[in-house]
Design a protein around this motif. Sequence first.
Motif, PDB file in Angstrom:
ATOM      1  N   PHE A 232       3.928  46.494 -39.095  1.00 50.23           N
ATOM      2  CA  PHE A 232       3.396  45.768 -40.253  1.00 50.23           C
ATOM      3  C   PHE A 232       4.527  45.335 -41.179  1.00 50.23           C
ATOM      4  O   PHE A 232       4.549  44.194 -41.660  1.00 50.23           O
ATOM      5  N   ASN A 233       5.462  46.245 -41.434  1.00 49.76           N
ATOM      6  CA  ASN A 233       6.581  45.904 -42.316  1.00 49.76           C
ATOM      7  C   ASN A 233       7.424  44.781 -41.730  1.00 49.76           C
ATOM      8  O   ASN A 233       7.906  43.904 -42.461  1.00 49.76           O
ATOM      9  N   LEU A 234       7.599  44.814 -40.397  1.00 53.61           N
ATOM     10  CA  LEU A 234       8.351  43.742 -39.750  1.00 53.61           C
ATOM     11  C   LEU A 234       7.625  42.410 -39.895  1.00 53.61           C
ATOM     12  O   LEU A 234       8.239  41.374 -40.192  1.00 53.61           O
ATOM     13  N   MET A 235       6.296  42.441 -39.692  1.00 55.58           N
ATOM     14  CA  MET A 235       5.507  41.219 -39.856  1.00 55.58           C
ATOM     15  C   MET A 235       5.584  40.710 -41.295  1.00 55.58           C
ATOM     16  O   MET A 235       5.773  39.510 -41.541  1.00 55.58           O
ATOM     17  N   ALA A 236       5.442  41.642 -42.256  1.00 59.95           N
ATOM     18  CA  ALA A 236       5.498  41.244 -43.662  1.00 59.95           C
ATOM     19  C   ALA A 236       6.864  40.663 -44.012  1.00 59.95           C
ATOM     20  O   ALA A 236       6.965  39.683 -44.764  1.00 59.95           O
ATOM     21  N   GLN A 237       7.924  41.266 -43.452  1.00 66.08           N
ATOM     22  CA  GLN A 237       9.266  40.758 -43.725  1.00 66.08           C
ATOM     23  C   GLN A 237       9.443  39.354 -43.169  1.00 66.08           C
ATOM     24  O   GLN A 237      10.031  38.477 -43.825  1.00 66.08           O
ATOM     25  N   LYS A 238       8.922  39.133 -41.950  1.00 64.45           N
ATOM     26  CA  LYS A 238       9.031  37.797 -41.360  1.00 64.45           C
ATOM     27  C   LYS A 238       8.236  36.771 -42.163  1.00 64.45           C
ATOM     28  O   LYS A 238       8.683  35.634 -42.361  1.00 64.45           O
ATOM     29  N   LEU A 239       7.041  37.169 -42.610  1.00 66.50           N
ATOM     30  CA  LEU A 239       6.258  36.254 -43.439  1.00 66.50           C
ATOM     31  C   LEU A 239       6.979  35.955 -44.750  1.00 66.50           C
ATOM     32  O   LEU A 239       6.972  34.810 -45.236  1.00 66.50           O
ATOM     33  N   ASP A 240       7.599  36.997 -45.310  1.00 67.46           N
ATOM     34  CA  ASP A 240       8.358  36.799 -46.543  1.00 67.46           C
ATOM     35  C   ASP A 240       9.532  35.848 -46.305  1.00 67.46           C
ATOM     36  O   ASP A 240       9.809  34.957 -47.124  1.00 67.46           O
ATOM     37  N   ASP A 241      10.197  36.037 -45.149  1.00 66.81           N
ATOM     38  CA  ASP A 241      11.321  35.151 -44.825  1.00 66.81           C
ATOM     39  C   ASP A 241      10.849  33.713 -44.622  1.00 66.81           C
ATOM     40  O   ASP A 241      11.514  32.756 -45.052  1.00 66.81           O
ATOM     41  N   VAL A 242       9.698  33.569 -43.938  1.00 64.29           N
ATOM     42  CA  VAL A 242       9.161  32.221 -43.722  1.00 64.29           C
ATOM     43  C   VAL A 242       8.836  31.553 -45.052  1.00 64.29           C
ATOM     44  O   VAL A 242       9.120  30.365 -45.263  1.00 64.29           O
ATOM     45  N   GLU A 243       8.238  32.325 -45.957  1.00 64.00           N
ATOM     46  CA  GLU A 243       7.898  31.761 -47.262  1.00 64.00           C
ATOM     47  C   GLU A 243       9.155  31.378 -48.042  1.00 64.00           C
ATOM     48  O   GLU A 243       9.213  30.314 -48.681  1.00 64.00           O
ATOM     49  N   LYS A 244      10.169  32.247 -47.977  1.00 67.63           N
ATOM     50  CA  LYS A 244      11.421  31.913 -48.658  1.00 67.63           C
ATOM     51  C   LYS A 244      12.063  30.676 -48.041  1.00 67.63           C
ATOM     52  O   LYS A 244      12.597  29.815 -48.754  1.00 67.63           O
TER      53      LYS A 244
END
Length: 465
Positions: A232-244
């Motif tokens: 989940f944390n990896l997914m959230a980090q990737k989503l955060d990176d995509v948003e950034k």
Amino acid sequence: MTKSGLANKITASFIIVSVLAVIATSLIMLLMTRQQFSTYIDNYNQVMLDQWAPIISDYYSQYGSSGLQEYLQANTTGSGNATGRRRHGSMPMGMGIRQGQRLIVADANNIVVADTQGLLTGQPAKLDSLHLSSRELLIDNQPRATLYIISPLGSGLSSLENQFVARLTINTVILAIFIGLIALILGLVLGKRISSPLAALSTAIHQLANGQLDERLSLQGDREFMELGRDFNLMAQKLDDVEKNRRRLTADISHELRTPLTFLRGQLEGMQTGSIPLDVENIALLQDEVIRLSHLVKELDNLSLVENRAVSLNLSRFPLSELLEHLTPVSLAMQDKGISYSIDIDSAITEIYADRDRLLQILLNLLSNAMQHVEQGGQVTLSIKQHRNHLQFAVADNGRGIPPENLPHVFERFYRVDDSRNRREGGMGLGLAIARGYVEAQQGKIWVESSTGCGTVFYFTLPQE
């Protein structure tokens, strides 16, 4: 599903499964016990037949059926008068029948001539019992009568046997209640253990869906939940990176478009008012800005092809010299910046099998990237080596290098190690992402090796078969 709802369902499942298991086991034990008792009764009946058949055959051969009813009742149940016992004698010591068992004798016409219970005497022998054993009585080696022993299951079981079955049933109920209580406790404990991480995950997912991309989980307990938390944390980090990256893309495109458009607008307005002369030099400046805009649009289009895996290839063999000739503008640009450019190619390589335009774009992107990160007086080297069935390309520089924490991200779209420097020099962080897409489209591999202050080397391979 709420935390309490899941915990209750897990607890209920534990109780139901445990109680059903106890009931099923007890029913099997009960059936097996009754089966054993039934087998015992059948075996006992056979023993009784072995004992009674010769006695009744002997009686029948001497007296016929006369007095047989009184004889059986007198010698088995003790009921009736003693005439039969005095007239025909008593049976041997130790003979007798168990409570609930019944002896019936039918003649050759299947008419009952004797019944220890006296219910069927004189009637046709229509017998229907769960436990019925019979044997023909031979008189002078001729079948003259039939002896039946009936042991109904309910009455055939002794009081001790019935008590055993009753106690087994009671113990089954007690055991089911006890197991149910244990299952209740285990269900509550395990239900909480399972539902708590899932409830935390559900809450985190809702927060993530509401735009809180910095939400992270720290699940403890079983290995599966810890792995789920890490995923989940990896997914959230990737989503955060995509948003950034999306925000960075918006800012980059806005910046890249605003600068040339502002310049073009100012120049054109000046030419309209006459403040800027309409000459070859000013028109050349306008053309440079248009080329810059065209390059930006082309890069975005190439990135779209790469991400959608829609890169079309035109694979062919072409001379190495043709590729090097198209790289001449880059070498000249490096000379203008005071950067030394060298080539190291195996002498055996004369042809290359690849998509020429895509390969040229890969090398231009890598060389341009190296040129941006090398100061005046630096060194950039292009090498091509033969390795069995593939070629290995390398673009090396002795620039400032890439920090270790940035290495995993260098091929991501819009990623830039130094935002201010790249923006000033016109880079948008698309070149390396496009290069990786072109390499992988040709079944090759690309990677980078670098350390801070020691330079960077980009490698990629292309199959030659």
